[in-house]
Write a protein that holds these residues in place. Structure first.
Motif, PDB file in Angstrom:
ATOM      1  N   THR A  84      70.116  65.865 -39.369  1.00  0.00           N
ATOM      2  CA  THR A  84      69.796  65.135 -39.428  1.00  0.00           C
ATOM      3  C   THR A  84      70.337  64.121 -39.560  1.00  0.00           C
ATOM      4  O   THR A  84      70.151  62.794 -40.136  1.00  0.00           O
ATOM      5  N   ASP A 198      62.784  59.196 -32.507  1.00  0.00           N
ATOM      6  CA  ASP A 198      63.386  60.374 -31.831  1.00  0.00           C
ATOM      7  C   ASP A 198      64.438  60.900 -31.266  1.00  0.00           C
ATOM      8  O   ASP A 198      65.331  61.408 -31.325  1.00  0.00           O
ATOM      9  N   ASP A 199      63.926  59.758 -29.930  1.00  0.00           N
ATOM     10  CA  ASP A 199      65.234  59.862 -28.863  1.00  0.00           C
ATOM     11  C   ASP A 199      66.642  59.164 -29.642  1.00  0.00           C
ATOM     12  O   ASP A 199      67.890  60.276 -29.318  1.00  0.00           O
ATOM     13  N   ASP A 202      67.833  62.140 -32.165  1.00  0.00           N
ATOM     14  CA  ASP A 202      68.227  63.070 -31.593  1.00  0.00           C
ATOM     15  C   ASP A 202      70.436  63.203 -30.349  1.00  0.00           C
ATOM     16  O   ASP A 202      70.632  63.957 -30.832  1.00  0.00           O
ATOM     17  N   THR A 226      61.725  69.046 -42.962  1.00  0.00           N
ATOM     18  CA  THR A 226      60.696  68.947 -42.580  1.00  0.00           C
ATOM     19  C   THR A 226      59.929  69.899 -41.966  1.00  0.00           C
ATOM     20  O   THR A 226      61.020  70.967 -42.018  1.00  0.00           O
ATOM     21  N   ASN A 228      61.504  72.517 -38.623  1.00  0.00           N
ATOM     22  CA  ASN A 228      62.664  72.058 -38.328  1.00  0.00           C
ATOM     23  C   ASN A 228      62.715  72.714 -36.800  1.00  0.00           C
ATOM     24  O   ASN A 228      63.485  72.081 -35.742  1.00  0.00           O
ATOM     25  N   THR A 230      60.453  73.088 -33.896  1.00  0.00           N
ATOM     26  CA  THR A 230      60.092  71.380 -32.860  1.00  0.00           C
ATOM     27  C   THR A 230      61.146  70.308 -32.457  1.00  0.00           C
ATOM     28  O   THR A 230      61.845  70.513 -31.767  1.00  0.00           O
ATOM     29  N   PRO A 231      61.889  69.614 -33.781  1.00  0.00           N
ATOM     30  CA  PRO A 231      62.992  68.606 -32.950  1.00  0.00           C
ATOM     31  C   PRO A 231      63.692  69.221 -32.525  1.00  0.00           C
ATOM     32  O   PRO A 231      64.766  69.311 -31.744  1.00  0.00           O
ATOM     33  N   TRP A 232      64.425  70.839 -32.516  1.00  0.00           N
ATOM     34  CA  TRP A 232      65.842  72.024 -32.712  1.00  0.00           C
ATOM     35  C   TRP A 232      65.344  72.411 -31.067  1.00  0.00           C
ATOM     36  O   TRP A 232      66.184  72.270 -30.552  1.00  0.00           O
ATOM     37  N   ARG A 234      63.130  70.562 -28.901  1.00  0.00           N
ATOM     38  CA  ARG A 234      62.983  69.712 -28.042  1.00  0.00           C
ATOM     39  C   ARG A 234      64.916  68.986 -28.141  1.00  0.00           C
ATOM     40  O   ARG A 234      65.126  68.432 -26.551  1.00  0.00           O
ATOM     41  N   ARG A 235      65.664  68.683 -28.659  1.00  0.00           N
ATOM     42  CA  ARG A 235      66.825  68.634 -29.091  1.00  0.00           C
ATOM     43  C   ARG A 235      67.899  69.569 -27.882  1.00  0.00           C
ATOM     44  O   ARG A 235      68.319  69.127 -26.818  1.00  0.00           O
TER      45      ARG A 235
END
Length: 512
Positions: A84, A198-199, A202, A226, A228, A230-232, A234-235
């Motif tokens: 990020t 987030d969008d 991402d 952070t 890590n 959850t965002p990955w 989602r991505r």
């Protein structure tokens, strides 16, 4: 054994295809250092066979791609990234060329004149290195130039930031004596300064991932500060399938990983095999540019409590934390830049029984080089940092720079090396790291401590996640196709032309 014990991911129709099950033959491929070409047969996302004339026996309907003599090798990994942060840096004002605080301010003013800020936002820049500046970066200097405009400039090593007074207010800091916040003052504010939807984040990370794939990268170790997973998740669910990701975990989020019974190397369900649990990450000291790397000797001209740098996590906390993570099946990645911080990190590996890496291993004592090997601790190094820090080291670590970025000494001692970028501190481009490791120079300067250069084979082997350069049958079909053999005379290492990248036999980049 690889396990997968995380709650189910996105619906099947949204899951990325990490592996191509369709067989593919790469014809007229040249292995690294080889004179003759071979064919490479890929099946079920793995290297099925390597040899001559495989296309003829591959069967009907097998796709063939003629490499035309191009070199094929295992895809490259970056063993230390902050994805990020890297994606954000690609969008921010670049102040890396600033040679003084006044120069940085001129860059800021040019940007504000060309494109005024949207109300309610801050101008965030990235990349300054003040270790050699003749003038001190202060809020007072920024305020005199920008007035009530929120300006926040993040250092190239991520260990400090320079704020205008309005920038301090934007970040929720009512006042600060200088406006230059280092280490523990600054790091908690990154969540405010770095915040975007987030969008948006991402999409920027997806762009950065595609750019990495275009340089032959197939995987990264993600050490963003952070949580890590959850965002990955989602991505990847949204279609970001350009890279494999090993997601590190920081102490504040450790219980979440342990609650899911994830161990280092476990594959996360629902991510198409793209996401794995990585190591526990701990930062124990600062950086050389900020003079916060924790060293045995004081920095020239400094006195007082921080004259030796900053020890962020003392042994009495580090050792039980590493032991706890080890009992739960996690490896450890311990940030240590100063020579005293490295000594303490190795002490902690010995006391805790942990396995893993020291991240950076930048300034070392001769005795600790041997201890890396004896303890089986991996040295996760970023060779381009030597190019960034050589002048700072010559000033602030004078007389000891023969043991700074001591890559050859580590290799000679039998220490396992893995190369990375620490992006955005250096570009997410393994060819930049390989070039810096082998040549110890850039921009036409004389090599810096050439006795610490790595040989090219070692640098390449330290960049491919343990895979043999000649391709192993049964290995993942994560491959880089190059327009030049890196072992050939005059090969342009730093600008290595990458013609294609395959991840599980699926093209993530193709330029031919």
């Amino acid at each position: 054994m690889t396990r997968a014990r995380v709650a189910a991911g996105p619906p099947p129709e949204r899951r990325p295809t990490a592996v191509s099950t369709a067989p593919l033959v790469l014809t007229h491929a040249r292995l690294v250092g080889a004179a003759r070409t071979v064919d490479v047969l890929l099946r079920d996302g793995r290297v099925h066979a390597v040899g001559p004339d495989l296309a003829r026996g591959a069967g009907a309907g097998v796709e063939q791609v003629d490499l035309g003599g191009r070199t094929v090798m295992p895809g490259l990994w970056d063993a230390h990234t902050h994805m990020t942060q890297w994606a954000l840096a690609r969008q921010r004002l670049d102040v890396s060329a600033a040679t003084s605080a006044a120069h940085a301010i001129r860059i800021v003013l040019d940007r504000l004149a060309a494109r005024p800020l949207t109300p309610g936002t801050a101008l965030v820049g990235y990349g300054f290195r003040d270790g050699l500046w003749p003038d001190a970066p202060t809020a007072e200097l920024l305020d005199a130039a920008v007035g009530d405009v929120p300006v926040i400039l993040v250092s190239g090593d991520l260990h400090c930031a320079w704020f205008s007074t309005a920038g301090l207010r934007y970040a929720g800091v009512p006042a600060h004596p200088t406006g230059l916040l280092r280490e523990a003052e600054w790091l908690p504010l990154t969540s405010v300064v770095d915040h975007v939807r987030d969008d948006v984040a991402d999409e920027w990370v997806a762009e950065a991932s595609r750019a990495a794939a275009a340089r032959g990268v197939v995987g990264v170790v993600e050490l963003e500060i952070t949580e890590n997973l959850t965002p990955w998740r989602r991505r990847i669910a949204a279609g970001n399938d350009a890279l494999r990701v090993r997601a590190g975990v920081w102490e504040p989020y450790l219980d979440r990983v342990l609650a899911e019974e994830l161990r280092s190397g476990d594959v996360v369900v629902g991510t198409g095999g793209l996401l794995q649990q990585g190591p526990l990450k701990v930062v124990t000291d600062g950086s050389l540019n900020t003079r916060t790397a924790f060293c045995h000797d004081p920095y020239p001209g400094l006195s007082g409590a921080d004259a030796h740098g900053v020890l962020s996590v003392p042994p009495e906390h580090l050792v039980p934390l590493m032991a706890h993570a080890t009992r739960k099946g996690l490896t450890c990645a311990i940030h240590a830049i100063g020579d005293h911080a490295n000594t303490l990190a190795l002490d902690a590996f010995a006391a805790s029984g942990a396995r893993g890496s020291v991240e950076h291993a930048q300034l070392l004592t001769d005795a600790d080089v041997a201890r890396f090997a004896a303890l089986g601790v991996v040295a996760s190094v970023q060779p381009e940092h030597a190019m960034d820090d050589r002048d700072v080291a010559d000033r602030h670590w004078a007389g000891r720079t023969g043991r700074a970025f001591a890559l050859a000494s580590l290799a000679a001692a039998g220490v396992e090396l893995v190369l990375g970028s620490d992006a955005p501190v250096a570009p997410l481009d393994p060819w930049v790291a390989v070039s810096a490791a082998v040549e110890r120079t850039r921009d036409g300067r004389e090599p810096w401590h050439p006795e610490q250069r790595l040989d090219l084979l070692t640098a390449l082997r330290s960049s491919v996640d343990g895979q043999p350069l000649t391709l192993a049958v049964g290995a993942p079909a994560d491959l880089a196709v190059l327009d030049a053999d890196p072992l050939s005379a005059g090969a342009p290492l730093r600008e290595m032309p990458v013609a294609g990248t395959l991840l599980g036999a699926r093209w993530t980049h193709r330029a031919f």
